[in-house]
Write an enzyme that holds these catalytic residues in place. Sequence first.
Site, PDB file in Angstrom:
ATOM      1  N   LYS A 106      -8.594   7.286  36.401  1.00  0.00           N
ATOM      2  CA  LYS A 106      -8.457   5.883  36.008  1.00  0.00           C
ATOM      3  C   LYS A 106      -9.742   5.451  35.314  1.00  0.00           C
ATOM      4  CE  LYS A 106      -9.542   1.891  37.578  1.00  0.00           C
ATOM      5  NZ  LYS A 106      -9.754   1.138  36.295  1.00  0.00           N
ATOM      6  N   CYS A 149     -27.144   2.642  34.623  1.00  0.00           N
ATOM      7  CA  CYS A 149     -27.503   2.464  36.030  1.00  0.00           C
ATOM      8  C   CYS A 149     -28.810   3.168  36.375  1.00  0.00           C
ATOM      9  CB  CYS A 149     -26.378   2.968  36.933  1.00  0.00           C
ATOM     10  SG  CYS A 149     -25.783   4.608  36.503  1.00  0.00           S
ATOM     11  N   PRO A 175      -7.567  -3.805  40.994  1.00  0.00           N
ATOM     12  CA  PRO A 175      -6.548  -4.195  41.973  1.00  0.00           C
ATOM     13  C   PRO A 175      -5.207  -3.500  41.766  1.00  0.00           C
ATOM     14  CG  PRO A 175      -7.736  -6.122  41.176  1.00  0.00           C
ATOM     15  CD  PRO A 175      -8.167  -4.981  40.319  1.00  0.00           C
ATOM     16  N   GLU A 211     -21.396   7.038  42.774  1.00  0.00           N
ATOM     17  CA  GLU A 211     -22.639   6.826  42.017  1.00  0.00           C
ATOM     18  C   GLU A 211     -22.642   5.362  41.629  1.00  0.00           C
ATOM     19  OE1 GLU A 211     -24.537   5.867  38.826  1.00  0.00           O
ATOM     20  OE2 GLU A 211     -23.556   7.544  37.806  1.00  0.00           O
ATOM     21  N   GLY A 266      -5.470   0.918  33.780  1.00  0.00           N
ATOM     22  CA  GLY A 266      -5.261  -0.343  34.470  1.00  0.00           C
ATOM     23  C   GLY A 266      -6.522  -0.839  35.140  1.00  0.00           C
ATOM     24  N   ASP A 267      -6.415  -1.971  35.824  1.00  0.00           N
ATOM     25  CA  ASP A 267      -7.588  -2.561  36.463  1.00  0.00           C
ATOM     26  C   ASP A 267      -7.709  -2.090  37.914  1.00  0.00           C
ATOM     27  OD1 ASP A 267      -5.708  -4.033  37.918  1.00  0.00           O
ATOM     28  OD2 ASP A 267      -5.980  -5.848  36.722  1.00  0.00           O
ATOM     29  N   GLY A 293      -6.780   0.974  40.824  1.00  0.00           N
ATOM     30  CA  GLY A 293      -7.861   1.519  41.634  1.00  0.00           C
ATOM     31  C   GLY A 293      -7.599   1.434  43.128  1.00  0.00           C
ATOM     32  N   GLU A 348     -29.678  -5.758  39.676  1.00  0.00           N
ATOM     33  CA  GLU A 348     -29.375  -4.899  38.540  1.00  0.00           C
ATOM     34  C   GLU A 348     -28.844  -5.779  37.409  1.00  0.00           C
ATOM     35  OE1 GLU A 348     -27.311  -0.596  37.791  1.00  0.00           O
ATOM     36  OE2 GLU A 348     -26.166  -2.047  38.948  1.00  0.00           O
TER      37      GLU A 348
END
Length: 479
Positions: free
Chosen positions: A170, A279, A204, A245, A201-202, A207, A378
């Site tokens: 995803k 990151c 909710p 990660e 997809g997103d 995932g 961050e």
Amino acid sequence: MREYRKFYIGGRWVDSAQSATFDVINPATEEVCGTVASGSAADVDKAVAAARQAFGGWSTSTVEERVELLQNISAEYQNRSGDLAAALTEEMGAPTALANGFQVGLGAGHLGTAIEALQNFMFEEQRGESLVVKEPVGVCALITPWNWPMNQIAVKVFPALATGCTMVLKPSERSPFTGQVFAEILDAAGVPAGVFNLVQGDGPSVGVPLSGHPDVDMVSFTGSTRAGIDIAKNAAAGVKRVTQELGGKGPNIVLDDDDFAENVSKGVVTMMLNSGQTCSAPSRMLVPNGRMEDAIAAAKDAAPSVTVGDPSGDFSIGPVVSASQFEKIQGLIQQGIDDGATLVTGGPGRPEGLTKGFYVQPTVFADVKNDMAIAREEIFGPVLTILGYEDIDHAIEIANDTEYGLAAFVAGADLDKARSVARRIRAGSVAINDAFDFCAPFGGYKKSGNGREWGAFGFDDYLEIKGILGYRPAPDVSE
């Protein structure tokens, strides 16, 4: 305008279970540049079922078969590298040179490293009178971010394939184009049906059902710490393996030597790469208090080399990925000013002459205290904070005073001193003088995650370890 309305499941391009779609916004123009099918739990069920069905055959494939497949993928990847780069520029604003260079090149580098690692990897090892066997963990859910799409897809998919796992990928809904092209590459390379599956997809909609699916054995996630915590909770009921990660706030300790000004300049430029959306970026530069004015001067001199503009042009950085990201960065820049940090260059608002697009001025703050928001959070944008230290012990104390521990940097001419400092920093990787190595492990301490990716170290999370006791080695008959 791109349109991707099918998912790759079971070796075929299939319609989604529902008619929902989502738009992709080009961050340079703020206009819709594509429409992608939006998946659901029903699509996840189909993809996981295909991966489960394929696992029996692929998990028993030989090393030679896997190497051959990865080599086929490598050839197709090179053929489609231009398509990948174009997708990257369009979906997340990577400048053309960066997209064609490091963005796509990282995927190719990880693929070559995975092939070499697989050819030399020990899946069986005699320990005393037992045989230790490393076997594929099973069906893997791979959830990747938008900032370095090909890097993060590569460090998950290629180790999973190499170790005999099957998977469902995803990609981020902010950078779905590269995931779609990547699936086309694997299809053309002859990946067996069901071994690799793609659902867009997103979080909710896709995932959550994917990370919590009872037939998924392992989840590998790269993204924010907040989302990582949610995924770990969602996966916990199935007692499945979860590797992550997550965020970072990387310290860059600049030592006091003849290379000081040059190392400050390099640190500014490195921080701004990919519009600061990395990151592992060196976002906290630590310099001796007595050299703060020198650091400010060097940073001010370096900043104009970081040019900002249309990613199709000849600029160092393009926009950040989205309106929400832009607003978050603007808020933290203003917070830094309000908290009393010295604004060296940049500041709120778009760069001069840019009235549209999510462009952020390359910004440097000095005289930053480690309890300020810009030193703790961050930012994920082209914003560098410069903090002062009294001595090396103080520098290491500041470097480790963070909830993150993903990456760190040490810059200095005295390698023995730099190596000594690197050993004392609590982070998953420490780069001395911008060193880079595809074979080095990459992953975090503390809230930066768990598990390791890159090179042969990236295989371990996709393997179960079995001990077969009573497996006495054959006697040596050569004597």
